[in-house]
Design a protein around this motif. Sequence first.
Motif, PDB file in Angstrom:
ATOM      1  N   ARG A  85      66.552 -57.121-101.721  1.00 56.74           N
ATOM      2  CA  ARG A  85      65.592 -58.260-101.724  1.00 56.74           C
ATOM      3  C   ARG A  85      65.338 -58.511-103.556  1.00 56.74           C
ATOM      4  O   ARG A  85      65.083 -59.557-104.044  1.00 56.74           O
ATOM      5  CB  ARG A  85      64.145 -58.017-101.308  1.00 56.74           C
ATOM      6  CG  ARG A  85      64.191 -57.959 -99.822  1.00 56.74           C
ATOM      7  CD  ARG A  85      62.610 -57.996 -99.001  1.00 56.74           C
ATOM      8  NE  ARG A  85      62.757 -58.057 -97.713  1.00 56.74           N
ATOM      9  CZ  ARG A  85      62.497 -59.323 -97.202  1.00 56.74           C
ATOM     10  NH1 ARG A  85      62.268 -60.267 -97.603  1.00 56.74           N
ATOM     11  NH2 ARG A  85      62.491 -59.294 -95.773  1.00 56.74           N
ATOM     12  N   TRP A  86      65.415 -57.298-104.163  1.00 56.40           N
ATOM     13  CA  TRP A  86      65.086 -57.465-105.611  1.00 56.40           C
ATOM     14  C   TRP A  86      66.367 -58.362-106.362  1.00 56.40           C
ATOM     15  O   TRP A  86      66.156 -59.509-107.063  1.00 56.40           O
ATOM     16  CB  TRP A  86      65.024 -56.119-106.110  1.00 56.40           C
ATOM     17  CG  TRP A  86      65.387 -55.975-107.698  1.00 56.40           C
ATOM     18  CD1 TRP A  86      65.072 -56.623-108.702  1.00 56.40           C
ATOM     19  CD2 TRP A  86      66.284 -55.000-108.361  1.00 56.40           C
ATOM     20  NE1 TRP A  86      65.357 -56.324-110.094  1.00 56.40           N
ATOM     21  CE2 TRP A  86      66.212 -55.400-109.727  1.00 56.40           C
ATOM     22  CE3 TRP A  86      67.114 -54.198-108.075  1.00 56.40           C
ATOM     23  CZ2 TRP A  86      67.026 -54.730-110.770  1.00 56.40           C
ATOM     24  CZ3 TRP A  86      68.033 -53.586-108.603  1.00 56.40           C
ATOM     25  CH2 TRP A  86      68.017 -53.659-110.162  1.00 56.40           C
ATOM     26  N   MET A  89      66.410 -61.946-105.216  1.00 55.52           N
ATOM     27  CA  MET A  89      65.279 -62.542-106.071  1.00 55.52           C
ATOM     28  C   MET A  89      65.815 -62.849-107.500  1.00 55.52           C
ATOM     29  O   MET A  89      65.602 -63.881-108.294  1.00 55.52           O
ATOM     30  CB  MET A  89      64.064 -62.124-106.136  1.00 55.52           C
ATOM     31  CG  MET A  89      63.264 -62.155-104.943  1.00 55.52           C
ATOM     32  SD  MET A  89      61.514 -61.346-104.752  1.00 55.52           S
ATOM     33  CE  MET A  89      60.479 -62.441-105.656  1.00 55.52           C
ATOM     34  N   ARG A 728      55.593 -61.759-106.590  1.00 56.82           N
ATOM     35  CA  ARG A 728      57.033 -61.620-106.746  1.00 56.82           C
ATOM     36  C   ARG A 728      57.517 -60.281-106.960  1.00 56.82           C
ATOM     37  O   ARG A 728      58.467 -59.723-106.390  1.00 56.82           O
ATOM     38  CB  ARG A 728      57.552 -62.413-107.830  1.00 56.82           C
ATOM     39  CG  ARG A 728      57.502 -64.164-107.561  1.00 56.82           C
ATOM     40  CD  ARG A 728      57.783 -64.734-108.811  1.00 56.82           C
ATOM     41  NE  ARG A 728      57.281 -66.179-108.622  1.00 56.82           N
ATOM     42  CZ  ARG A 728      58.009 -67.397-108.756  1.00 56.82           C
ATOM     43  NH1 ARG A 728      59.217 -67.113-108.546  1.00 56.82           N
ATOM     44  NH2 ARG A 728      57.644 -68.382-108.525  1.00 56.82           N
ATOM     45  N   HIS A 731      57.079 -58.179-103.719  1.00 52.01           N
ATOM     46  CA  HIS A 731      57.613 -58.703-102.562  1.00 52.01           C
ATOM     47  C   HIS A 731      58.737 -57.832-101.662  1.00 52.01           C
ATOM     48  O   HIS A 731      58.724 -57.524-100.660  1.00 52.01           O
ATOM     49  CB  HIS A 731      58.160 -60.240-102.549  1.00 52.01           C
ATOM     50  CG  HIS A 731      59.011 -60.743-101.483  1.00 52.01           C
ATOM     51  ND1 HIS A 731      60.367 -60.547-101.319  1.00 52.01           N
ATOM     52  CD2 HIS A 731      58.506 -61.077-100.282  1.00 52.01           C
ATOM     53  CE1 HIS A 731      60.482 -61.230-100.332  1.00 52.01           C
ATOM     54  NE2 HIS A 731      59.394 -61.447 -99.370  1.00 52.01           N
ATOM     55  N   THR A 756      63.374 -65.851-101.602  1.00 52.97           N
ATOM     56  CA  THR A 756      64.604 -66.527-102.343  1.00 52.97           C
ATOM     57  C   THR A 756      63.921 -67.105-103.709  1.00 52.97           C
ATOM     58  O   THR A 756      64.732 -67.764-104.315  1.00 52.97           O
ATOM     59  CB  THR A 756      65.270 -67.432-101.669  1.00 52.97           C
ATOM     60  OG1 THR A 756      64.482 -68.257-100.820  1.00 52.97           O
ATOM     61  CG2 THR A 756      66.162 -66.701-100.525  1.00 52.97           C
ATOM     62  N   TRP A 759      62.807 -63.794-109.565  1.00 57.67           N
ATOM     63  CA  TRP A 759      62.412 -62.783-109.726  1.00 57.67           C
ATOM     64  C   TRP A 759      61.657 -62.590-111.286  1.00 57.67           C
ATOM     65  O   TRP A 759      62.475 -63.402-111.964  1.00 57.67           O
ATOM     66  CB  TRP A 759      63.262 -61.524-110.016  1.00 57.67           C
ATOM     67  CG  TRP A 759      63.029 -59.969-110.394  1.00 57.67           C
ATOM     68  CD1 TRP A 759      63.202 -59.744-111.625  1.00 57.67           C
ATOM     69  CD2 TRP A 759      62.117 -58.971-109.678  1.00 57.67           C
ATOM     70  NE1 TRP A 759      62.759 -58.270-111.570  1.00 57.67           N
ATOM     71  CE2 TRP A 759      62.050 -58.103-110.485  1.00 57.67           C
ATOM     72  CE3 TRP A 759      61.521 -59.251-108.260  1.00 57.67           C
ATOM     73  CZ2 TRP A 759      61.464 -56.777-109.994  1.00 57.67           C
ATOM     74  CZ3 TRP A 759      60.841 -58.036-108.109  1.00 57.67           C
ATOM     75  CH2 TRP A 759      60.782 -56.889-108.724  1.00 57.67           C
TER      76      TRP A 759
END
Length: 923
Positions: A85-86, A89, A728, A731, A756, A759
């Motif tokens: 996920r990091w 982003m 963010r 997340h 999406t 970051w």
Amino acid sequence: MSEPNQTAPAAAGAELPTHFDFKAAEPAISAAWETAGAFHADPARTKRFGGDRDPFTVLIPPPNVTAVLHVGHGLNNTVQDVLVRWRRMAGDETLWLPGTDHAGIATQNVVEKIVAKEGKTRFDLGREAFVKRTEEFVAETGGQILQQLKSIGASADWTRTAYTFSPELSRAVREAFVRLHEKGLVYRGHRVIHWCPRCLTSLSDEEAEFHDSEGKLYLVRYPLADDPSNGITIATTRPETILADVAVAVHPDDERYSALVGQSLTLPLVGITIPVIADGYVEREFGTGALKITPAHDANDFEVGKRHGLAMPVVISPEGKVGAIADAEGRIPKELDGLDRFAARRKAVAMLEASGALVKIENHKHSVRKCYRCETVVEPRLSDQWFVKMAPLAAPALKAVKDGTIRLLPEKWEKVYINWLEGIRDWNISRQLWWGHRVPVWTCGNRHALAYREDPAVCRSCGDKQLEQDPDVFDTWFSSWLWPISTLGWPDRDSKDLKAFFPSDVLVTAPEILFFWVARMIFAGYEFLGRAPFHTVYLHGTVRDMQHRKMSKSLGNGIDPLDVVERYGADALRWTLIQGMGLGVDVMLDPSDLDKSFAPGRNFATKLWNIGRFILLQVGDDGVQPFEQVDPAALQLADRWILGRLDAAIAECDAGLGPARPRDGHWPQAERQLGLRLDAYAESARRFVWNELADWYVEAVKSRLGEAGADREVARAVLVHVFDHGLRLLHPIMPFVTEALWQRLPGAVTGRLLATAAWPTSDGERPVAEVGNFDLLREAIDAIRALRAQYVVAPGNPVRAFVAAGAGADVLIANAALVQRLAKCRVHVGSPPGGAAAHAVLPSGLELVLPLEGMVDVARECARLRGELDSLSKQLDALRSRLANEKFTAKAPAAVVDAERAKEREWSARTEQLAAKVRELCD
RNA sequence: GGGCGAAUAGCUCAGUUGGUUAGAGCACCUGCCUUACACGCAGGGUGUCGGGGGUUCGAGUCCCUCUUCGCCCACCA
């Protein structure tokens, strides 16, 4: 609750409940992600296909297809999901490829147990029916773990779900074997291997695990054939294998036995004669220095037997029963024939004792190998198996870790890895099982045994039509080791996925399968595609209970992740796992007190929810101007401070997560251990949102939000901006609650997902003076609060504080309202009235004086001041003596000495201040 | 037997190349329903950095040694 992917209705805050309804929200949010295809990776967007994104690939360690989610999976997959996920982003084209493993031996065992309940064995069903039965079982119940992973928020690309036994991956397995066969890297070996008498298959060295056990060492006398009054006493832990002895070996230099070498001994229980031989393998110091040689039932004896050209009788059947299995005619006493090996041992000992051959029984600690699947004691057994030559495969894999192409975290595993690879032994890949990839070797009537890519009709060598396929299947790891390439389309050279997403980036797994799987994947990467399949191996700890025992079904100390999701929410589960995720550190959870482990995560989600609720209530129906449009000159002290803290938090989160990949394909020494400090990342993000944003900034802006005007708009814009960025940052760890809140923020657009969203990146340096000023304010408020608590001033009772005129005083006066609200204290510039007063010297040196008339006794304040003076004086003395030491001033770096001198000046000033106060107040 | 690692607050752990008075979370105690949050707020204490020795102006940090624990590997029958 509204749909999460809808534009947030204005003034949503007013409708929000005080707690996040995760049960209702999680499935809706998952559905929104899936509908949007948020986790789908597209080769066309990668740089390798002319796009503008770096690929970032993570391959799931495929759980067994029959597996049910346990907390270990939860940990493993949450770590992967955080990373994925990091990077998603951060703008990478991110592929997290999910799938399952057919798990040959494990799955076969499960189905055998089911069949056993019907009173049958796999042999009753026959091979074809049994395999069909297993296929049906897998089709019905298999893969449920992937569904379960979705419910903890795993953001894998489910459209690419792979299975080690699928036609595509099976083709890769076959291709790999055929290529190795063509290169001469696989061979048929006749040797003693580990055999599981329950699973009825051979095992690799790694699958036969050592277990310490308290055994017996039996000393048995073998009389000389020519002179029964003379003989040799041997030591053995397995007297039943005497039946397969073909010699007794002694060390060539052992003077005790040198005269006997070449003579014949009568083998007890059997009565035949065997020779005394000399071999350097024998250790003179162990036991009696004489070793019975049983080539068919001991791997070392096999080697000795080969050196001396000895016979190799087999006396234990595949099922573990004593009998004349091969070349053992006349060796089996009828009392032992057909007995299970352990019963035979007891009986053999009794017989030896009766005949007087048993000299002694000693207690003996040793390691026994057991089957890693069923814990049955493994039987070393002479057998024909397929082996892979490991040394040539290991060489590039060894180099890769040594030269930094691949890094292992934590670093200690690199040493273990190197140690294992340097002593690596060939890999037995054939299994006498039915569930798995069939060995693609056919033998013709003329005994041509050849490997075929396609099922053959005639022998490639001689055209013979009488072909018979090898009955064995491959070790399940022989398909797993291809996972990074087979899931991406290998051996299809034109595979877009292979081109776009290989090599992958980070492999996240447990150290237990470092050799089973990780090392071998590296071998396969180099062998079949010429490069490492990933650049980072992250080996995480194990989930344990409060007694540090591994969580397991059999111990009954497990935690069901789905139960946790049900009670606390997926975010809470994930938070607890990640926040405790020190590098290589085990995660301790209390199965008997879920609240202890998971309430903090749920509480944090609630805190986030309420920050969001507060903001939405403040925002009301009005629009909020985008932060980018705010005039920097209009920013207030608190705004600059929180923006500075946000930058610091971003930098800390980035540092905790670390570099996503090595810059030039190699990890420089300095970067080798950077990143993947998930606990540090989690704590930085938490501290920013809770301790800085919620505890200070939200409090600081409350008054500004009350009055309409330009400053209110600035405050609202900053508030929304920093909270948005806080969400963010969090997340990847808590995807559900952050997504739910983000969707409701002003400026949310239908269809845009936090999953999406970009970051955060740092905005650069903030003016230090401004940041320092807000810190002064915090220090003052902290100090006043501490004094209030110390003197037990009633919460509603206001106090006054006096401060000398100056820059610090200006800051306090300018923010008097905030001090008033948070510390219940009015600030005055100038001298305080006489009488009892409490003093607070802030770390920055500013002194506050709080008159205490009527509130406390003077003695108390004096005692406190004296205590402070005392400890400060002691520290100052130590500091001064250090500065007086010429060696220190001469040898320590100038910067250190200067710092110490500055400190000395500061401390003396403070000491004098304090001393003056003490004189004034207490004398 | 060989190799590797760990020992810091009641618990789980941080502590960068030696350099202020060794930190965090949890737990615990006290006071608060201060209207975003009691799943919350504020305040609080706690350490012979496993023992011993050494190097250094200076050691939780480097070296030696002992003790305890853990992991990996291994052909002591």
